[in-house]
Motif scaffolding. Structure first.
Motif, short mmCIF file in Angstrom:
data_model
loop_
_atom_site.label_atom_id
_atom_site.label_comp_id
_atom_site.label_asym_id
_atom_site.label_seq_id
_atom_site.Cartn_x
_atom_site.Cartn_y
_atom_site.Cartn_z
N ASP A 164 8.53 35.61 49.83
CA ASP A 164 10.06 35.05 49.54
C ASP A 164 11.19 36.06 50.14
O ASP A 164 12.29 35.83 49.51
N GLY A 165 10.93 36.95 50.91
CA GLY A 165 11.98 37.75 51.42
C GLY A 165 12.74 37.25 52.73
O GLY A 165 12.26 36.26 53.11
N GLU A 166 13.35 38.07 53.33
CA GLU A 166 14.21 37.52 54.57
C GLU A 166 13.47 37.24 55.58
O GLU A 166 13.73 36.41 56.16
N ALA A 167 12.49 38.00 55.66
CA ALA A 167 11.37 37.57 56.87
C ALA A 167 10.09 37.12 56.45
O ALA A 167 9.01 37.29 57.09
N ALA A 168 10.61 36.25 55.47
CA ALA A 168 9.25 35.56 54.82
C ALA A 168 8.56 34.58 55.91
O ALA A 168 9.33 33.90 56.70
N ILE A 169 7.20 34.40 56.10
CA ILE A 169 6.65 33.72 56.88
C ILE A 169 6.81 32.26 56.40
O ILE A 169 6.82 31.36 57.74
N LEU A 170 6.97 31.70 55.69
CA LEU A 170 7.18 30.51 55.05
C LEU A 170 8.59 29.95 55.61
O LEU A 170 8.70 28.71 56.26
N ASN A 171 9.56 30.75 55.90
CA ASN A 171 10.90 30.52 56.43
C ASN A 171 10.50 29.82 57.92
O ASN A 171 11.12 29.01 58.43
#
Length: 386
Positions: A127-134
Motif C-alpha cells: 500500500d505504499g507509493e510504489a505499490a505493485i497493485l497501483n
C-alpha cells in the motif's frame, strides 16, 4: 558361725589375737552395709501417690516451621549467553515487567532489524507509493478503455454486417480485437486479485517474522513476573547464563507464609482453618498465632512429611525468608477435663491405684498430660511404676 570357728582357732592357738580382731571388724562392716541396703529398699517401695487434676487441655500436632515470602519463585533465563548487566540489587522493590538482567547476544538483535526491514518493504509493496497493485490498476484502467473502444467498434461493425454492409473480414477482425481486449481485461483483473493476496500474505509473514524475532530478542532481557522484592541474586555480570540455573529469587514484599512439615502419621488430623501456635527462634519470648491456609496433598518421600502453609493472624513487624522455629497445630481443645501426667499411664490404658491396676479410657493428650474419660475419679490416688 565362721566367726565362732575363728574364735575357736584362737583358743586353740592356730591364729593370733591381732588377726582375729581384723576379721571381726570386717564382718561388722558387711552386716552394716546389708542393713542399710535393706532399709533403702524398704523405703523405695513406699511411693507417694497423686490425684488426677481437672484442667484445660489442648491437643496439638508438632511441626517445624520456616518463614517464606508468599509467591516466592526462582528467576530463570530462557536463553543462554553472557550476562551483560544486572539492573537490581538484593532488597530492591520491583514491579511486574521491571528489567532485571540483560544477556549479550547480537544475533537476535540483527535478526529483528532484518525482519523489520522485510516488514517495511512488504507494506510498501502492498500500500505504499510504489505499490505493485497501483501499477496493475493502471494497466486495468488502460485495458478497460481499450475494451470499451474495441467493444464500440465491434458492435458497430456487427450492426453493419447484419445490414449486409461491409465485408466479413472487417467484421471478424473487429470481433477478434474485441475478444482479445475482453480477455486482457480479465487477465489483468485476475492478476490484480492474485497479486493482492500474495502481497497481503507477504505482509502477514513479515509481521510474524518480526514478532518472532522481537520476542526472541526480548528473551535476552529478563523481567520480573510480579510486584515484589528481590531476595537473592545468583549471577554477576560476565558470568555464563543457562536455562538450567536460577538467576534470582523474587517474592512478595509484605506477605509471608509459614511452611510447616507434618509427619505422615499426623496429616489426617490437619484441616484448613485450624489454629497454629508458632514460636520463632528470632522471637523466643513470643508465641504467634496463625491459621492453616493450604495443605499440599503430595508426600515428600525423602523425609516422609507433608507440607502445610499457614498465615499469621498478627505477624511480627520484621520477617526475613528462612526464619525458623517450632509450631503446634491445634487439633482439639477441651475445658476442665480430668487429667493425669502421661508418665503415670501404663500400657496406654492402665494406672496403678490403691486397689491395684485399673483400666482407664483416655481422650485428648498433649506432651505432658492425658485426659481420663472413665475408670478413675478425681479422688483416686495413682502411683508411678518403674
Amino acid at each position: 558361725m565362721e566367726l565362732a570357728n575363728n574364735k575357736a582357732l584362737v583358743l586353740e592357738g592356730m591364729i593370733d589375737n591381732q588377726h582375729y580382731g581384723i576379721l571381726k571388724n570386717n564382718y561388722m562392716k558387711v552386716w552394716i552395709c546389708i542393713s542399710i541396703l535393706f532399709l533403702l529398699l524398704s523405703c523405695s517401695g513406699t511411693q507417694e501417690g497423686i490425684l488426677p487434676i481437672e484442667r484445660d487441655l489442648t491437643e496439638s500436632v508438632y511441626s517445624s516451621a520456616t518463614i517464606q515470602p508468599d509467591s516466592l519463585y526462582q528467576v530463570y533465563a530462557s536463553v543462554s549467553g553472557i550476562l551483560d548487566a544486572v539492573f537490581v540489587v538484593e532488597g530492591d522493590l520491583v514491579s511486574q515487567n521491571t528489567p532485571l538482567f540483560q544477556i549479550i547476544d547480537k544475533t537476535p538483535k540483527l535478526n529483528t532489524q532484518n525482519a523489520k526491514f522485510a516488514l517495511d518493504l512488504a507494506k510498501q509493496n502492498y500500500d505504499g507509493e510504489a505499490a505493485i497493485l497501483n501499477n496493475i490498476q493502471d494497466e486495468i484502467r488502460a485495458a478497460k478503455l481499450k475494451y470499451k473502444n474495441d467493444s464500440i467498434n465491434y458492435f458497430r461493425q456487427k450492426s453493419l454486417w447484419e445490414q449486409n454492409i461491409g465485408s466479413k473480414t472487417q467484421f471478424e477482425s473487429k470481433k477478434l480485437i474485441y475478444e482479445l481486449a475482453s480477455n486482457q481485461l480479465q487477465l489483468l483483473q485476475g492478476k490484480y486479485n492474485r497479486t493482492k493476496n500474495e502481497l497481503q500474505t507477504s505482509v502477514k509473514q513479515a509481521q510474524n517474522a518480526y514478532q518472532s524475532s522481537f520476542i526472541a530478542n526480548n528473551d535476552f532481557t529478563i523481567n520480573s513476573k510480579m510486584n515484589g522484592k528481590v531476595y537473592a541474586l545468583y549471577k554477576e555480570p560476565g558470568e555464563i547464563v543457562t536455562s538450567l540455573e536460577p538467576m534470582a529469587a523474587i517474592g512478595s514484599a509484605n506477605r509471608f507464609i509459614i511452611e510447616l512439615l507434618v509427619d505422615e502419621v499426623d496429616i489426617v488430623q490437619i484441616g484448613k482453618g485450624q489454629d497454629v501456635l508458632i514460636q520463632l527462634d528470632a522471637y523466643p519470648d513470643t508465641v504467634f498465632k496463625a491459621k492453616v491456609y493450604k495443605i499440599y496433598p503430595k508426600k515428600d518421600e525423602r523425609n516422609q512429611t507433608f507440607t502445610i502453609e499457614a498465615l499469621f493472624v498478627n505477624p511480627p513487624e520484621i520477617l526475613y525468608p528462612g526464619l525458623s522455629g517450632e509450631a503446634n497445630i491445634v487439633i482439639a481443645k477441651k475445658e476442665q477435663v480430668l487429667t493425669i501426667p502421661k508418665a503415670y499411664l501404663i500400657e496406654s490404658n492402665k494406672v496403678k491405684t490403691d486397689e491395684g491396676f485399673v483400666t482407664v479410657e483416655t481422650g485428648l493428650q498433649n506432651i505432658e498430660y492425658i485426659e481420663i474419660l472413665s475408670g478413675i475419679t478425681k479422688d483416686t490416688y495413682i502411683y508411678k511404676t518403674e
